[in-house]
Design a protein around this motif. Structure first.
Motif, PDB file in Angstrom:
ATOM      1  N   ALA A 191      -7.624   8.534   3.780  1.00 14.08           N
ATOM      2  CA  ALA A 191      -7.795   7.146   4.080  1.00 14.08           C
ATOM      3  C   ALA A 191      -6.664   6.321   4.009  1.00 14.08           C
ATOM      4  O   ALA A 191      -6.415   5.557   4.966  1.00 14.08           O
ATOM      5  N   VAL A 192      -6.149   6.547   3.030  1.00 15.63           N
ATOM      6  CA  VAL A 192      -4.769   5.990   2.859  1.00 15.63           C
ATOM      7  C   VAL A 192      -3.522   6.454   3.756  1.00 15.63           C
ATOM      8  O   VAL A 192      -2.787   5.686   4.455  1.00 15.63           O
ATOM      9  N   THR A 193      -3.278   7.724   3.671  1.00 13.42           N
ATOM     10  CA  THR A 193      -1.965   8.523   4.365  1.00 13.42           C
ATOM     11  C   THR A 193      -2.240   8.121   5.931  1.00 13.42           C
ATOM     12  O   THR A 193      -1.287   7.967   6.526  1.00 13.42           O
TER      13      THR A 193
ATOM     14  N   LEU B 183       0.766  -1.178   0.062  1.00 11.68           N
ATOM     15  CA  LEU B 183       0.031  -0.057   0.062  1.00 11.68           C
ATOM     16  C   LEU B 183       0.830   1.460  -0.011  1.00 11.68           C
ATOM     17  O   LEU B 183       0.752   2.187  -0.773  1.00 11.68           O
ATOM     18  N   ARG B 184       1.892   1.154   0.817  1.00 10.75           N
ATOM     19  CA  ARG B 184       2.786   2.442   0.834  1.00 10.75           C
ATOM     20  C   ARG B 184       3.387   2.765  -0.390  1.00 10.75           C
ATOM     21  O   ARG B 184       3.490   3.780  -1.098  1.00 10.75           O
ATOM     22  N   GLU B 185       3.574   1.699  -1.424  1.00 11.50           N
ATOM     23  CA  GLU B 185       4.110   1.748  -2.742  1.00 11.50           C
ATOM     24  C   GLU B 185       3.356   2.690  -3.581  1.00 11.50           C
ATOM     25  O   GLU B 185       3.612   3.482  -4.500  1.00 11.50           O
ATOM     26  N   VAL B 186       1.984   2.527  -3.348  1.00 15.79           N
ATOM     27  CA  VAL B 186       1.022   3.157  -4.493  1.00 15.79           C
ATOM     28  C   VAL B 186       0.284   4.451  -3.690  1.00 15.79           C
ATOM     29  O   VAL B 186      -0.637   5.117  -4.115  1.00 15.79           O
TER      30      VAL B 186
ATOM     31  N   LEU C 210     -11.690  14.531  -4.317  1.00  8.91           N
ATOM     32  CA  LEU C 210     -12.243  13.858  -3.306  1.00  8.91           C
ATOM     33  C   LEU C 210     -10.965  13.449  -2.391  1.00  8.91           C
ATOM     34  O   LEU C 210     -10.551  12.384  -2.158  1.00  8.91           O
ATOM     35  N   PRO C 211     -10.418  14.329  -1.630  1.00  8.55           N
ATOM     36  CA  PRO C 211      -9.162  14.234  -0.814  1.00  8.55           C
ATOM     37  C   PRO C 211      -9.469  13.299   0.236  1.00  8.55           C
ATOM     38  O   PRO C 211      -8.344  12.437   0.637  1.00  8.55           O
ATOM     39  N   ALA C 212     -10.554  12.943   0.781  1.00 12.74           N
ATOM     40  CA  ALA C 212     -10.744  12.206   1.907  1.00 12.74           C
ATOM     41  C   ALA C 212     -10.180  10.779   1.608  1.00 12.74           C
ATOM     42  O   ALA C 212      -9.916   9.858   2.281  1.00 12.74           O
TER      43      ALA C 212
ATOM     44  N   ILE D  27      -2.425   7.413  -5.146  1.00 14.24           N
ATOM     45  CA  ILE D  27      -3.866   7.450  -4.788  1.00 14.24           C
ATOM     46  C   ILE D  27      -4.184   8.760  -4.143  1.00 14.24           C
ATOM     47  O   ILE D  27      -5.060   9.486  -4.560  1.00 14.24           O
ATOM     48  N   ALA D  28      -3.085   9.393  -3.440  1.00 15.13           N
ATOM     49  CA  ALA D  28      -3.270  10.981  -3.085  1.00 15.13           C
ATOM     50  C   ALA D  28      -3.331  11.875  -4.300  1.00 15.13           C
ATOM     51  O   ALA D  28      -3.901  12.565  -4.413  1.00 15.13           O
TER      52      ALA D  28
END
Length: 437
Positions: A428-430, A406-409, A422-424, A413-414
């Motif tokens: 949700a990832v960060t 997940l960190r790799e992408v 849709l910044p939320a 996503i951001a």
């Protein structure tokens, strides 16, 4: 006399071909008001509505809407041994063919620690409809039930109209086949009301709503399936059957005519089409049809079908043009009786089921070929497929990512979530990489 449509010397566009395709004057929309009334009646009055509808539409008031096990046992005990043997062989063959339609679960590795698993999840509960009007269709019980069982459906309900000449019971042959297949939830109900009962349930009968309704029926059944779509799934809006035969001068006109008649005997609105580049074959088939119309058991019905606007002999310049017309027609059943049927097959895009060569008639597929005979009618083969195990399966993607994957992408996503305002989504990832997590 069956009509002739001469397309020789023309190069119709796809739109012109669609316009040239003859169709029966059946309008599902026109039946919608009646179907809606029947469905609403079942929703409001449950068992009483189904009983009243049976008395009015099927000319009999069944003593039992939910078929007792004793009726099934009686029907099975009285089943003709030759019919039982034929049904058991049909079941065996359809099981083999249906099993090949279940895709395996596949896991794909996208990156280290990142996988997508494609799985196929069976629908839990389905309602299978078996018509009972001009003919009795025990074979349709097999074609509906077997692929559902192969797919892994755990709850199967079956409905068929009560028969006035069977003391208000479901036809015994249909009950016997259901018994052979282990179906014990059977209802003596038909038409749009049965579809509504499946979709919304009838608590007084112990009939829970289903997730999918399958099976053929008349225009009111088709209209009802259209109306409940969204509340429950449906396979298709099956209507009168159709057959299209592509044939050249090598075909036997007697066999072509026999195959056209075999489907015309289903219904006055059944469509029977021959598309050929041979005038001699067309003339010979027309002569054989004229004879068969008079001699066949259901002469009146066959004559109405073959003389109807939905049937005809189409003359074309070559087999490429024949395939183009067939693709526009989108036949439920397509037979290819040519000197090289495999060559014609490469040109075919739209068909419910395809039968190659002189020894593969549609009647074979109706019964013991192993293929399924619940197929899209009225040109729906242009955008849909026949019934199979896949009808009862839903593809689901199972996503599994590790923290590092997940960190790799995360930055991707951001960036995308920002671009879509849709910044939320990105947050949700960060959030998963905040200090302390």
């Amino acid at each position: 006399m069956i009509q002739t449509i001469d397309l020789r010397g023309t190069r119709p566009t796809p739109a012109e071909l669609l316009a040239a395709v003859p169709r029966a004057l059946t309008d599902v929309t026109a039946a919608s008001d009646v179907a809606a009334e029947l469905i609403d009646d079942v929703r409001a009055r449950g068992e009483d509505a189904l009983l009243d509808q049976a008395e009015r539409l099927d000319r009999v008031r069944p003593s039992h809407l939910r078929v007792p096990a004793s009726h099934v046992a009686e029907a099975l005990a009285g089943l003709d041994p030759a019919v039982r043997t034929a049904i058991e062989e049909t079941i065996r063959r359809v099981r083999i063919a249906s099993a090949a339609q279940v895709p395996p679960q596949v896991t794909t590795t996208i990156a280290d620690g990142a996988t997508i698993t494609q799985r196929w999840q069976p629908i839990n509960r389905v309602g299978l409809y078996v018509p009972g009007g001009k003919a009795v269709y025990p074979s349709s019980v097999v074609m509906n039930v077997v692929p559902a069982q192969i797919a892994g459906v755990s709850s199967i309900a079956l409905a068929s109209p009560p028969q006035s000449d069977c003391d208000g019971r479901v036809h015994p042959t249909i009950l016997a086949v259901a018994g052979l297949l282990g179906i014990d939830e059977i209802y003596a109900m038909g038409g749009a009301g049965a579809v509504g009962a499946f979709a919304y349930g009838v608590p007084g009968l112990g009939l829970d709503p289903v997730q999918l309704v399958t099976g053929p029926g008349n225009v009111y059944v088709a209209a009802a399936k259209r109306l409940v779509r969204g509340v429950t799934g449906i396979d298709s809006e099956a209507g009168p059957t159709d057959i299209l035969v592509i044939a050249d001068a090598s075909a036997d006109p007697r066999l072509v005519a026999a195959d056209l008649v075999s489907q015309a005997e289903h219904d006055e609105l059944a469509a029977a089409m021959l598309v050929t580049d041979s005038v001699e074959l067309a003339d010979a088939v027309a002569l054989h049809l004229a004879d068969l119309m008079q001699s066949t058991t259901h002469s009146t019905r066959v004559t109405a079908s073959l003389n109807g606007r939905q049937s005809g002999i189409v003359l074309v310049d070559d087999l490429t043009a024949a395939a183009a017309f067939s693709n526009a027609f989108g036949p439920e059943h397509l037979e290819i009786q040519t000197s090289d049927p495999d060559a014609v097959l490469t040109l075919i895009e739209n068909a419910g089921a395809i039968f190659l060569g002189p020894h593969s008639p549609v009647s074979l597929g109706d019964y013991v070929a192993g293929s399924n005979h619940v197929l899209p009618t009225g040109g729906q083969a242009r955008f849909s497929s026949g019934l199979g195990a896949y009808t009862f399966l839903r593809p689901q993607q199972v996503v599994t990512y590790s923290r590092e994957a997940l960190r790799e992408v995360a930055d991707h996503i951001a960036a995308l979530s920002t671009a879509e305002a849709l910044p939320a989504h990105g947050d949700a990832v960060t959030a998963r990489f905040a200090p302390g997590l």
